[in-house]
Design an enzyme around this catalytic site. Structure first.
Site, PDB file in Angstrom:
ATOM      1  N   GLU A 116       0.870  -1.173   0.000  1.00 36.06           N
ATOM      2  CA  GLU A 116       0.000   0.000   0.000  1.00 36.06           C
ATOM      3  C   GLU A 116       0.912   1.230   0.000  1.00 36.06           C
ATOM      4  O   GLU A 116       1.821   1.321   0.827  1.00 36.06           O
ATOM      5  CB  GLU A 116      -0.881   0.012   1.240  1.00 36.06           C
ATOM      6  CG  GLU A 116      -1.833  -1.162   1.335  1.00 36.06           C
ATOM      7  CD  GLU A 116      -2.593  -1.162   2.648  1.00 36.06           C
ATOM      8  OE1 GLU A 116      -3.469  -0.295   2.827  1.00 36.06           O
ATOM      9  OE2 GLU A 116      -2.297  -2.019   3.498  1.00 36.06           O
TER      10      GLU A 116
ATOM     11  N   ARG B 114       5.476 -12.773   9.956  1.00 35.73           N
ATOM     12  CA  ARG B 114       6.081 -11.483   9.644  1.00 35.73           C
ATOM     13  C   ARG B 114       7.403 -11.350  10.386  1.00 35.73           C
ATOM     14  O   ARG B 114       7.661 -12.032  11.384  1.00 35.73           O
ATOM     15  CB  ARG B 114       5.153 -10.324  10.011  1.00 35.73           C
ATOM     16  CG  ARG B 114       4.855 -10.194  11.485  1.00 35.73           C
ATOM     17  CD  ARG B 114       4.081  -8.912  11.767  1.00 35.73           C
ATOM     18  NE  ARG B 114       4.917  -7.737  11.519  1.00 35.73           N
ATOM     19  CZ  ARG B 114       4.428  -6.519  11.351  1.00 35.73           C
ATOM     20  NH1 ARG B 114       3.142  -6.312  11.380  1.00 35.73           N
ATOM     21  NH2 ARG B 114       5.238  -5.507  11.149  1.00 35.73           N
TER      22      ARG B 114
ATOM     23  N   LYS C  84       4.383   0.656   9.632  1.00 34.48           N
ATOM     24  CA  LYS C  84       4.413   1.933   8.921  1.00 34.48           C
ATOM     25  C   LYS C  84       3.700   3.025   9.706  1.00 34.48           C
ATOM     26  O   LYS C  84       4.118   4.183   9.692  1.00 34.48           O
ATOM     27  CB  LYS C  84       3.798   1.766   7.529  1.00 34.48           C
ATOM     28  CG  LYS C  84       4.715   1.122   6.521  1.00 34.48           C
ATOM     29  CD  LYS C  84       4.194   1.246   5.104  1.00 34.48           C
ATOM     30  CE  LYS C  84       3.021   0.376   4.835  1.00 34.48           C
ATOM     31  NZ  LYS C  84       2.615   0.364   3.409  1.00 34.48           N
TER      32      LYS C  84
END
Length: 584
Positions: free
Chosen positions: A57, A283, A293
């Site tokens: 994104e 992750r 982020k």
């Protein structure tokens, strides 16, 4: 690009432009994802093709966790003669912009990967996604809900209690289509209505309790401008974008595991080109940092760091600016492997990978960070010698350079002690040491500042018979110091970096946000440093080993020909190597 053209491209054979190159990982034991891909190819699933994607994104800069995903997706495609797409899942215009898009493309290229012709955006498919939404409505699988966002949350239920049906769940297909088309036409205010999938409000998986798939949002999109005032949610757009592009294996991190039933449900309800397989892996978590982020954006907005590419940040651009190489990051991602359960990797392993790579490729130079003036009394005034210095003992092909030697030098302040303790083998009054590449010198005098009593200058003598740092009588000299010629050295600023956060485990921030745990000693800026003159031609971003100091990179942002600025990448001390030795 039209759907037809994209589907034609999806049916092209292997080896097309944009295919990732095979990596060394192909020769390694297969992880569980590679095993799945291998079994699928063996069964001729998807016609034996492998098509992956990296779908960021564009709402922030990439970090080291994204690097792992990039290496995995491009790596698997390359190892299997397939293709990896770079696709921007740009469905939230309020948080996305072109700066992030361009930064992400630059980071992926810098890491060594090429998407060729396969650059896509979810916004490419906005019209198709809208038509798919209408298809759901017509099939009785979606409805327009007029509850407020707060009411929707209240109706959703909890992990232990089922949700409640929206009072608008029974609207007719005709009414839903009319309202949805009017939403697109801009008749309603933001938040007045949403489109929800009609699944099961009693599902144990909260993601399946009639999730929102479209919302009204009047915001300028970085690619489509103001053409749309309704936007699909990530969950709706992502699976359909995968299908439109012919993705075979949709590889994502573990937090999307609970979203997989929704991924599959949406594709099962619609007439789509293909049904990709979603596979989740753990992750990346790294000690002494955060890989979110949102939290990294807080650090930037609160000016806790200078920017996204601050060399203390775990962003790819920050690591690049600090001096990490693409090879060191790829090696790190390969070493940590692919797991099914979350774990935390010691940042020392990342630093070890940097040292390992830079040790092979970085030229050696001499730099004095805290200069102490040294006068060699018996060296002829005005004389300058050009001494040979090897550029890298690990690579003889890198050859030698010339370093100037003169009567006045600089050495490190810490390399001299008036009252040396035991095991201190550097310079002291009456002691002889070796100057790297040069001569043996002996300290014969000390000059102090009258007010502070601090040592400000040393007087020494040298042995002319020890040129190159060796004596004919083979006498033993335990200490070897680096140095620079005072009249030839260049002035530089040097930035010494430590962990951005003082704590290794940041899973519990006690409500203070990431800024509450910042390490106040994460940056030390040294001015008045001296570096050898060969660095006058250093290119921005180039890396060096400063002898006895560590690995440093010429800052590509703040450095200039008239003001050199070096960032320390890592010190020479290898914590990870010591840890490994204790485990052997």
């Amino acid at each position: 690009m039209s759907s037809a053209n994209l589907q034609q491209r999806n049916t092209q054979g292997r080896g097309e432009k944009g295919a990732a190159k095979p990596t060394a990982a192909a020769a390694q034991p297969l992880d569980f994802i590679r095993n799945i891909v291998a079994e699928d190819r063996k069964a001729n699933k998807h016609g034996g093709q492998v098509r992956t994607r990296f779908p960021p994104e564009p709402n922030g800069y990439l970090h080291i966790g994204h690097a792992k995903s990039i290496c995995l997706n491009f790596g698997i495609a390359g190892e299997n003669g397939g293709v990896c797409h770079l696709r921007f899942d740009d469905t939230n215009p309020t948080k996305e912009n072109v700066e992030y898009v361009e930064a992400i493309k630059a980071d992926v290229r810098w890491l060594g990967f090429d998407w060729g012709n396969h650059l896509y955006y979810a916004s490419d498919y906005f019209e198709q996604l809208y038509q798919y939404a209408e298809q759901l409505i017509q099939g009785g699988k979606a409805y327009v809900c007029s509850l407020s966002p707060q009411a929707i949350r209240e109706h959703r239920g909890t992990l232990t209690e089922p949700g409640r049906d929206s009072p608008y769940r029974t609207r007719s297909v005709a009414e839903n289509l009319d309202l949805f088309r009017r939403m697109r036409a801009g008749e309603f205010e933001d938040g007045a209505h949403v489109l929800r999938a009609k699944i099961d409000m009693a599902s144990p998986n909260i993601n399946m309790r009639d999730p929102v798939i479209y919302r009204i949002l009047r915001a300028e999109h970085h690619r489509t401008g103001d053409r749309w005032c309704i936007y699909p949610t990530y969950d709706f757009a992502h699976c359909l974008s995968d299908s439109i592009e012919g993705i075979t294996h949709s590889i994502c991190t573990l937090e999307f595991e609970d979203h997989r039933p929704l991924y599959d449900w949406i594709l099962d309800q619609l007439n789509v080109p293909c049904h990709p397989q979603q596979i989740e892996f753990a992750r990346l978590n790294v000690s002494h940092t955060v890989l979110s982020k949102r939290r990294l954006l807080e650090l930037v907005e609160q000016r806790s760091v200078s920017a996204w590419d601050d060399p203390r940040m775990p962003t790819v651009s920050g690591l690049r600016r600090r001096g990490y190489t693409p090879a060191s990051i790829r090696n790190f991602c390969e070493r940590i492997g692919v797991a099914k359960r979350d774990n935390t990797v010691d940042v020392a392993l990342l630093e070890h990978c940097a040292r390992e790579d830079l040790n092979r490729r970085a030229p050696r130079v001499m730099a004095v960070l805290r200069p102490l003036r040294v006068v060699i009394d018996n060296y002829p005034e005005g004389q300058v010698e050009e001494l040979d210095a090897e550029n890298n003992p690990e690579d003889p092909n890198m050859g030698f350079r010339k370093v100037p030697f003169s009567r006045v030098l600089y050495i490190e302040q810490e390399d001299f002690r008036e009252d040396p303790p035991r095991q201190f083998f550097r310079l002291a009054l009456g002691r002889e040491v070796r100057l790297k590449h040069a001569y043996y010198i002996t300290c014969v005098g000390v000059v102090k500042d009258e007010q502070t009593d601090q040592v400000k200058e040393l007087h020494c003598t040298y042995d002319p018979e020890t040129r190159g740092g060796w004596s004919k009588d083979k006498r033993q000299v335990k200490g070897t110091l680096h140095w620079v010629s005072a009249s030839h050295a260049l002035e530089a600023q040097v930035r010494l970096y430590d962990h951005l956060f003082g704590a290794a485990d940041l899973s519990d921030e006690s409500g203070g946000g990431p800024g509450a745990l910042l390490n106040p000693l994460s940056l030390e800026t040294l001015t008045g440093c001296r570096v050898e003159p060969s660095l006058a031609t250093a290119a921005p971003g180039s890396c060096y080993q400063f002898l006895r100091q560590g690995y440093f990179c010429l800052d590509p942002v703040d450095s200039s020909d008239s003001a050199l600025v070096f960032n320390r990448t890592v010190s020479l001390r290898d914590t990870w190597a010591r840890v490994q030795k204790t485990l052997e």
